[in-house]
Design a protein around this motif. Sequence first.
Motif, PDB file in Angstrom:
ATOM      1  N   ALA A 171       0.813  -1.214   0.000  1.00  0.00           N
ATOM      2  CA  ALA A 171       0.000   0.000   0.000  1.00  0.00           C
ATOM      3  C   ALA A 171       0.846   1.264   0.000  1.00  0.00           C
ATOM      4  CB  ALA A 171      -0.932   0.003   1.217  1.00  0.00           C
ATOM      5  N   SER A 172       2.088   1.185   0.463  1.00  0.00           N
ATOM      6  CA  SER A 172       2.935   2.372   0.529  1.00  0.00           C
ATOM      7  C   SER A 172       3.673   2.640  -0.776  1.00  0.00           C
ATOM      8  CB  SER A 172       3.947   2.233   1.668  1.00  0.00           C
ATOM      9  OG  SER A 172       4.849   1.160   1.419  1.00  0.00           O
ATOM     10  N   ALA A 173       3.579   1.723  -1.743  1.00  0.00           N
ATOM     11  CA  ALA A 173       4.242   1.898  -3.030  1.00  0.00           C
ATOM     12  C   ALA A 173       3.309   2.608  -4.010  1.00  0.00           C
ATOM     13  CB  ALA A 173       4.661   0.537  -3.591  1.00  0.00           C
ATOM     14  N   PRO A 174       3.851   3.366  -4.951  1.00  0.00           N
ATOM     15  CA  PRO A 174       3.002   4.007  -5.956  1.00  0.00           C
ATOM     16  C   PRO A 174       2.161   2.976  -6.695  1.00  0.00           C
ATOM     17  CG  PRO A 174       5.217   4.909  -6.045  1.00  0.00           C
ATOM     18  CD  PRO A 174       5.270   3.732  -5.115  1.00  0.00           C
ATOM     19  N   GLY A 175       0.877   3.238  -6.800  1.00  0.00           N
ATOM     20  CA  GLY A 175      -0.012   2.307  -7.476  1.00  0.00           C
ATOM     21  C   GLY A 175      -0.358   1.081  -6.665  1.00  0.00           C
ATOM     22  N   GLY A 176       0.187   0.971  -5.454  1.00  0.00           N
ATOM     23  CA  GLY A 176      -0.142  -0.146  -4.579  1.00  0.00           C
ATOM     24  C   GLY A 176       0.602  -1.437  -4.870  1.00  0.00           C
ATOM     25  N   TRP A 177       1.529  -1.421  -5.835  1.00  0.00           N
ATOM     26  CA  TRP A 177       2.310  -2.618  -6.171  1.00  0.00           C
ATOM     27  C   TRP A 177       3.776  -2.237  -6.284  1.00  0.00           C
ATOM     28  CZ3 TRP A 177       0.362  -7.500  -6.305  1.00  0.00           C
ATOM     29  CH2 TRP A 177      -1.031  -7.624  -6.325  1.00  0.00           C
ATOM     30  N   GLN A 178       4.630  -3.047  -5.679  1.00  0.00           N
ATOM     31  CA  GLN A 178       6.054  -2.748  -5.636  1.00  0.00           C
ATOM     32  C   GLN A 178       6.841  -3.774  -6.431  1.00  0.00           C
ATOM     33  OE1 GLN A 178       8.085  -0.721  -2.255  1.00  0.00           O
ATOM     34  NE2 GLN A 178       8.650  -2.814  -1.738  1.00  0.00           N
ATOM     35  N   LEU A 179       7.650  -3.281  -7.374  1.00  0.00           N
ATOM     36  CA  LEU A 179       8.571  -4.163  -8.093  1.00  0.00           C
ATOM     37  C   LEU A 179       9.668  -4.585  -7.131  1.00  0.00           C
ATOM     38  CD1 LEU A 179       9.609  -5.433 -10.766  1.00  0.00           C
ATOM     39  CD2 LEU A 179      10.835  -3.285 -11.176  1.00  0.00           C
ATOM     40  N   THR A 180       9.717  -5.886  -6.832  1.00  0.00           N
ATOM     41  CA  THR A 180      10.672  -6.377  -5.832  1.00  0.00           C
ATOM     42  C   THR A 180      11.887  -7.044  -6.447  1.00  0.00           C
ATOM     43  OG1 THR A 180       9.515  -8.501  -5.627  1.00  0.00           O
ATOM     44  CG2 THR A 180       8.845  -6.716  -4.136  1.00  0.00           C
ATOM     45  N   HIS A 181      11.710  -7.701  -7.588  1.00  0.00           N
ATOM     46  CA  HIS A 181      12.864  -8.309  -8.237  1.00  0.00           C
ATOM     47  C   HIS A 181      12.498  -8.762  -9.641  1.00  0.00           C
ATOM     48  CE1 HIS A 181      10.818 -11.871  -6.510  1.00  0.00           C
ATOM     49  NE2 HIS A 181      11.406 -12.587  -7.457  1.00  0.00           N
ATOM     50  N   TRP A 182      13.526  -9.077 -10.401  1.00  0.00           N
ATOM     51  CA  TRP A 182      13.320  -9.719 -11.694  1.00  0.00           C
ATOM     52  C   TRP A 182      14.342 -10.821 -11.874  1.00  0.00           C
ATOM     53  CZ3 TRP A 182      14.872  -4.464 -11.635  1.00  0.00           C
ATOM     54  CH2 TRP A 182      16.153  -4.197 -12.090  1.00  0.00           C
ATOM     55  N   VAL A 183      13.953 -11.825 -12.650  1.00  0.00           N
ATOM     56  CA  VAL A 183      14.834 -12.937 -12.972  1.00  0.00           C
ATOM     57  C   VAL A 183      14.909 -13.030 -14.490  1.00  0.00           C
ATOM     58  CG1 VAL A 183      15.269 -15.410 -12.759  1.00  0.00           C
ATOM     59  CG2 VAL A 183      14.189 -14.165 -10.867  1.00  0.00           C
ATOM     60  N   ALA A 184      16.112 -12.943 -15.030  1.00  0.00           N
ATOM     61  CA  ALA A 184      16.285 -12.912 -16.481  1.00  0.00           C
ATOM     62  C   ALA A 184      17.064 -14.129 -16.957  1.00  0.00           C
ATOM     63  CB  ALA A 184      17.025 -11.638 -16.891  1.00  0.00           C
ATOM     64  N   LEU A 185      16.696 -14.613 -18.126  1.00  0.00           N
ATOM     65  CA  LEU A 185      17.457 -15.632 -18.851  1.00  0.00           C
ATOM     66  C   LEU A 185      17.881 -15.013 -20.173  1.00  0.00           C
ATOM     67  CD1 LEU A 185      15.352 -18.900 -18.386  1.00  0.00           C
ATOM     68  CD2 LEU A 185      17.540 -18.368 -17.312  1.00  0.00           C
ATOM     69  N   ASP A 186      19.181 -15.017 -20.450  1.00  0.00           N
ATOM     70  CA  ASP A 186      19.625 -14.477 -21.730  1.00  0.00           C
ATOM     71  C   ASP A 186      19.515 -15.560 -22.807  1.00  0.00           C
ATOM     72  OD1 ASP A 186      21.855 -16.140 -21.539  1.00  0.00           O
ATOM     73  OD2 ASP A 186      23.232 -14.533 -20.993  1.00  0.00           O
ATOM     74  N   ALA A 187      19.976 -15.232 -24.005  1.00  0.00           N
ATOM     75  CA  ALA A 187      19.824 -16.155 -25.130  1.00  0.00           C
ATOM     76  C   ALA A 187      20.569 -17.465 -24.910  1.00  0.00           C
ATOM     77  CB  ALA A 187      20.308 -15.486 -26.417  1.00  0.00           C
ATOM     78  N   GLN A 188      21.570 -17.454 -24.013  1.00  0.00           N
ATOM     79  CA  GLN A 188      22.328 -18.668 -23.699  1.00  0.00           C
ATOM     80  C   GLN A 188      21.805 -19.355 -22.435  1.00  0.00           C
ATOM     81  OE1 GLN A 188      24.099 -15.643 -24.565  1.00  0.00           O
ATOM     82  NE2 GLN A 188      23.915 -16.504 -26.635  1.00  0.00           N
ATOM     83  N   ASN A 189      20.612 -18.946 -21.981  1.00  0.00           N
ATOM     84  CA  ASN A 189      19.993 -19.500 -20.771  1.00  0.00           C
ATOM     85  C   ASN A 189      20.820 -19.243 -19.517  1.00  0.00           C
ATOM     86  OD1 ASN A 189      17.564 -20.533 -21.858  1.00  0.00           O
ATOM     87  ND2 ASN A 189      18.661 -22.319 -22.645  1.00  0.00           N
ATOM     88  N   HIS A 190      21.553 -18.129 -19.493  1.00  0.00           N
ATOM     89  CA  HIS A 190      22.269 -17.717 -18.299  1.00  0.00           C
ATOM     90  C   HIS A 190      21.304 -16.929 -17.417  1.00  0.00           C
ATOM     91  CE1 HIS A 190      26.274 -17.870 -20.743  1.00  0.00           C
ATOM     92  NE2 HIS A 190      25.807 -19.073 -20.427  1.00  0.00           N
TER      93      HIS A 190
END
Length: 223
Positions: A171-190
Amino acid sequence: MTNRRSTARSLLLGLGAGALGLGLVPALPATIAPGPLAAQSASELDAVVGALRAIGTMRADFTQTDRQGNVMAGVMTLKRPGKIRFDYGKDSDFLVISNGKSLYVVDYEVSQVERWPIKNSPLGALFDPERDVKRFGKLVPTGNPDVISVEVRDPKKPEFGMINLIFVRNASAPGGWQLTHWVALDAQNHRTRVQLTNQRYGVPVADSTFTFRDPRRASRRPG
Protein backbone atom coordinates in the motif's frame (compact mmCIF):
# COMPACT_ATOMS: atom_id res chain seq x y z
CA MET A 1 36.21 -10.83 -19.03
CA THR A 2 36.36 -10.79 -15.24
CA ASN A 3 33.57 -12.16 -13.08
CA ARG A 4 32.77 -8.59 -12.07
CA ARG A 5 32.30 -7.42 -15.65
CA SER A 6 30.37 -10.56 -16.57
CA THR A 7 28.01 -10.13 -13.63
CA ALA A 8 27.41 -6.45 -14.38
CA ARG A 9 26.85 -7.24 -18.04
CA SER A 10 24.20 -9.75 -17.06
CA LEU A 11 22.45 -6.92 -15.23
CA LEU A 12 22.38 -5.00 -18.49
CA LEU A 13 20.92 -7.97 -20.33
CA GLY A 14 18.29 -8.32 -17.64
CA LEU A 15 17.38 -4.66 -17.96
CA GLY A 16 17.05 -5.00 -21.69
CA ALA A 17 14.82 -8.02 -21.48
CA GLY A 18 12.72 -6.54 -18.71
CA ALA A 19 11.97 -3.30 -20.45
CA LEU A 20 11.35 -5.20 -23.66
CA GLY A 21 8.15 -6.48 -22.16
CA LEU A 22 7.05 -3.02 -21.14
CA GLY A 23 6.64 -1.70 -24.60
CA LEU A 24 9.56 -0.65 -26.79
CA VAL A 25 9.77 -3.84 -28.82
CA PRO A 26 6.67 -5.98 -29.36
CA ALA A 27 6.79 -9.15 -27.31
CA LEU A 28 4.68 -12.25 -27.44
CA PRO A 29 1.11 -11.27 -26.49
CA ALA A 30 -0.59 -13.05 -23.65
CA THR A 31 -3.07 -15.73 -24.60
CA ILE A 32 -6.02 -15.39 -22.25
CA ALA A 33 -9.21 -17.36 -22.50
CA PRO A 34 -12.44 -15.37 -22.33
CA GLY A 35 -14.31 -15.25 -19.04
CA PRO A 36 -13.42 -14.47 -15.42
CA LEU A 37 -9.77 -15.46 -15.85
CA ALA A 38 -9.36 -12.96 -18.67
CA ALA A 39 -10.95 -10.22 -16.59
CA GLN A 40 -8.75 -11.05 -13.62
CA SER A 41 -5.62 -11.07 -15.80
CA ALA A 42 -6.53 -7.75 -17.38
CA SER A 43 -7.11 -6.30 -13.92
CA GLU A 44 -3.72 -7.47 -12.70
CA LEU A 45 -1.99 -6.05 -15.76
CA ASP A 46 -3.83 -2.78 -15.20
CA ALA A 47 -2.40 -2.79 -11.68
CA VAL A 48 1.14 -3.29 -12.97
CA VAL A 49 0.73 -0.51 -15.53
CA GLY A 50 -0.57 1.83 -12.85
CA ALA A 51 2.29 1.01 -10.51
CA LEU A 52 4.94 1.69 -13.14
CA ARG A 53 3.31 4.90 -14.30
CA ALA A 54 3.05 6.15 -10.73
CA ILE A 55 6.82 6.10 -10.21
CA GLY A 56 8.48 9.47 -10.69
CA THR A 57 11.75 8.91 -8.88
CA MET A 58 13.02 5.97 -6.87
CA ARG A 59 16.08 4.76 -5.06
CA ALA A 60 16.56 1.16 -3.99
CA ASP A 61 19.34 -1.10 -2.82
CA PHE A 62 19.97 -3.96 -5.23
CA THR A 63 21.68 -7.31 -5.02
CA GLN A 64 22.48 -9.05 -8.29
CA THR A 65 23.35 -12.73 -8.52
CA ASP A 66 24.43 -14.48 -11.71
CA ARG A 67 24.23 -18.17 -12.59
CA GLN A 68 27.66 -18.87 -11.07
CA GLY A 69 26.69 -17.35 -7.76
CA ASN A 70 28.70 -14.17 -8.23
CA VAL A 71 27.07 -11.34 -6.28
CA MET A 72 27.25 -7.59 -6.81
CA ALA A 73 25.39 -5.01 -4.76
CA GLY A 74 24.79 -1.29 -4.84
CA VAL A 75 22.18 1.41 -5.20
CA MET A 76 19.77 1.89 -8.09
CA THR A 77 18.52 5.42 -8.77
CA LEU A 78 15.70 6.00 -11.23
CA LYS A 79 14.07 9.08 -12.70
CA ARG A 80 11.37 9.00 -15.34
CA PRO A 81 11.52 8.87 -18.21
CA GLY A 82 14.45 6.61 -19.00
CA LYS A 83 17.10 7.75 -16.53
CA ILE A 84 18.66 5.06 -14.36
CA ARG A 85 21.93 4.49 -12.53
CA PHE A 86 23.30 1.31 -10.98
CA ASP A 87 26.02 2.45 -8.60
CA TYR A 88 28.31 -0.26 -7.21
CA GLY A 89 29.91 1.97 -4.55
CA LYS A 90 32.61 4.61 -4.21
CA ASP A 91 35.42 2.10 -4.61
CA SER A 92 33.93 0.50 -7.70
CA ASP A 93 35.43 1.02 -11.13
CA PHE A 94 32.26 -0.05 -12.92
CA LEU A 95 29.03 1.80 -13.68
CA VAL A 96 25.77 1.13 -15.55
CA ILE A 97 23.91 4.34 -16.39
CA SER A 98 21.30 5.84 -18.69
CA ASN A 99 20.83 9.57 -19.28
CA GLY A 100 17.45 9.07 -20.94
CA LYS A 101 18.92 9.00 -24.44
CA SER A 102 21.63 6.34 -24.26
CA LEU A 103 22.51 3.43 -22.00
CA TYR A 104 26.18 3.14 -20.98
CA VAL A 105 28.33 0.46 -19.39
CA VAL A 106 31.42 2.24 -18.08
CA ASP A 107 34.53 0.30 -17.05
CA TYR A 108 37.15 2.56 -15.49
CA GLU A 109 39.57 -0.32 -14.97
CA VAL A 110 40.11 -0.80 -18.69
CA SER A 111 39.00 2.72 -19.79
CA GLN A 112 36.13 1.33 -21.83
CA VAL A 113 32.62 2.63 -22.50
CA GLU A 114 29.90 0.66 -24.25
CA ARG A 115 26.85 2.56 -25.48
CA TRP A 116 23.38 1.57 -26.66
CA PRO A 117 20.86 4.15 -27.93
CA ILE A 118 17.73 4.08 -25.80
CA LYS A 119 15.63 3.69 -28.92
CA ASN A 120 17.43 0.39 -29.53
CA SER A 121 17.19 -0.70 -25.90
CA PRO A 122 13.93 -1.63 -24.18
CA LEU A 123 15.25 0.11 -21.05
CA GLY A 124 13.82 3.38 -22.28
CA ALA A 125 10.29 2.00 -22.14
CA LEU A 126 10.51 0.56 -18.64
CA PHE A 127 9.42 3.79 -17.01
CA ASP A 128 7.80 5.51 -19.99
CA PRO A 129 4.21 6.41 -19.03
CA GLU A 130 3.15 6.24 -22.67
CA ARG A 131 3.91 2.53 -22.89
CA ASP A 132 1.44 -0.17 -21.87
CA VAL A 133 2.54 -3.53 -20.51
CA LYS A 134 -0.92 -4.95 -21.21
CA ARG A 135 -0.01 -5.29 -24.88
CA PHE A 136 3.08 -7.39 -24.19
CA GLY A 137 4.13 -10.43 -22.20
CA LYS A 138 1.88 -12.66 -20.16
CA LEU A 139 0.94 -13.31 -16.57
CA VAL A 140 2.39 -16.30 -14.75
CA PRO A 141 0.12 -17.77 -12.04
CA THR A 142 1.63 -17.30 -8.59
CA GLY A 143 -1.12 -18.77 -6.41
CA ASN A 144 -0.89 -15.64 -4.27
CA PRO A 145 -3.28 -12.71 -4.78
CA ASP A 146 -0.63 -10.37 -3.38
CA VAL A 147 2.01 -11.30 -5.97
CA ILE A 148 1.97 -10.61 -9.71
CA SER A 149 4.49 -12.21 -12.06
CA VAL A 150 4.82 -10.97 -15.64
CA GLU A 151 6.82 -13.11 -18.06
CA VAL A 152 8.25 -11.43 -21.13
CA ARG A 153 9.83 -13.00 -24.18
CA ASP A 154 9.90 -12.18 -27.88
CA PRO A 155 10.41 -15.15 -30.24
CA LYS A 156 11.39 -12.72 -32.98
CA LYS A 157 14.12 -11.21 -30.79
CA PRO A 158 15.80 -14.19 -29.11
CA GLU A 159 18.83 -12.05 -28.24
CA PHE A 160 16.69 -10.37 -25.56
CA GLY A 161 16.06 -13.66 -23.78
CA MET A 162 13.26 -13.88 -21.22
CA ILE A 163 12.49 -12.16 -17.94
CA ASN A 164 10.02 -12.47 -15.07
CA LEU A 165 9.12 -9.23 -13.32
CA ILE A 166 7.73 -9.74 -9.80
CA PHE A 167 5.42 -7.24 -8.12
CA VAL A 168 4.20 -7.53 -4.52
CA ARG A 169 1.16 -5.73 -3.14
CA ASN A 170 2.32 -2.84 -0.98
CA ALA A 171 0.00 0.00 0.00
CA SER A 172 2.94 2.37 0.53
CA ALA A 173 4.24 1.90 -3.03
CA PRO A 174 3.00 4.01 -5.96
CA GLY A 175 -0.01 2.31 -7.48
CA GLY A 176 -0.14 -0.15 -4.58
CA TRP A 177 2.31 -2.62 -6.17
CA GLN A 178 6.05 -2.75 -5.64
CA LEU A 179 8.57 -4.16 -8.09
CA THR A 180 10.67 -6.38 -5.83
CA HIS A 181 12.86 -8.31 -8.24
CA TRP A 182 13.32 -9.72 -11.69
CA VAL A 183 14.83 -12.94 -12.97
CA ALA A 184 16.29 -12.91 -16.48
CA LEU A 185 17.46 -15.63 -18.85
CA ASP A 186 19.63 -14.48 -21.73
CA ALA A 187 19.82 -16.16 -25.13
CA GLN A 188 22.33 -18.67 -23.70
CA ASN A 189 19.99 -19.50 -20.77
CA HIS A 190 22.27 -17.72 -18.30
CA ARG A 191 20.17 -16.80 -15.28
CA THR A 192 20.46 -13.50 -13.42
CA ARG A 193 18.42 -12.38 -10.43
CA VAL A 194 18.21 -8.76 -9.32
CA GLN A 195 16.61 -8.18 -5.91
CA LEU A 196 15.45 -4.69 -4.88
CA THR A 197 15.13 -3.67 -1.23
CA ASN A 198 14.66 -0.47 0.75
CA GLN A 199 12.71 1.19 -2.06
CA ARG A 200 12.24 4.95 -1.57
CA TYR A 201 9.86 6.85 -3.83
CA GLY A 202 9.54 10.52 -4.67
CA VAL A 203 13.09 11.30 -3.55
CA PRO A 204 14.89 14.37 -4.97
CA VAL A 205 17.15 13.25 -7.82
CA ALA A 206 19.29 15.72 -9.75
CA ASP A 207 19.86 15.16 -13.46
CA SER A 208 23.60 15.24 -12.73
CA THR A 209 23.13 11.80 -11.13
CA PHE A 210 22.94 10.39 -14.65
CA THR A 211 26.22 11.82 -15.93
CA PHE A 212 29.67 10.25 -15.71
CA ARG A 213 33.31 10.98 -16.38
CA ASP A 214 34.48 9.37 -19.60
CA PRO A 215 37.51 7.16 -18.85
CA ARG A 216 38.56 7.39 -22.48
CA ARG A 217 39.36 11.05 -21.89
CA ALA A 218 40.89 10.73 -18.45
CA SER A 219 41.72 7.70 -16.31
CA ARG A 220 39.53 8.61 -13.37
CA ARG A 221 37.04 6.70 -11.27
CA PRO A 222 33.35 7.66 -10.98
CA GLY A 223 32.53 10.17 -8.29
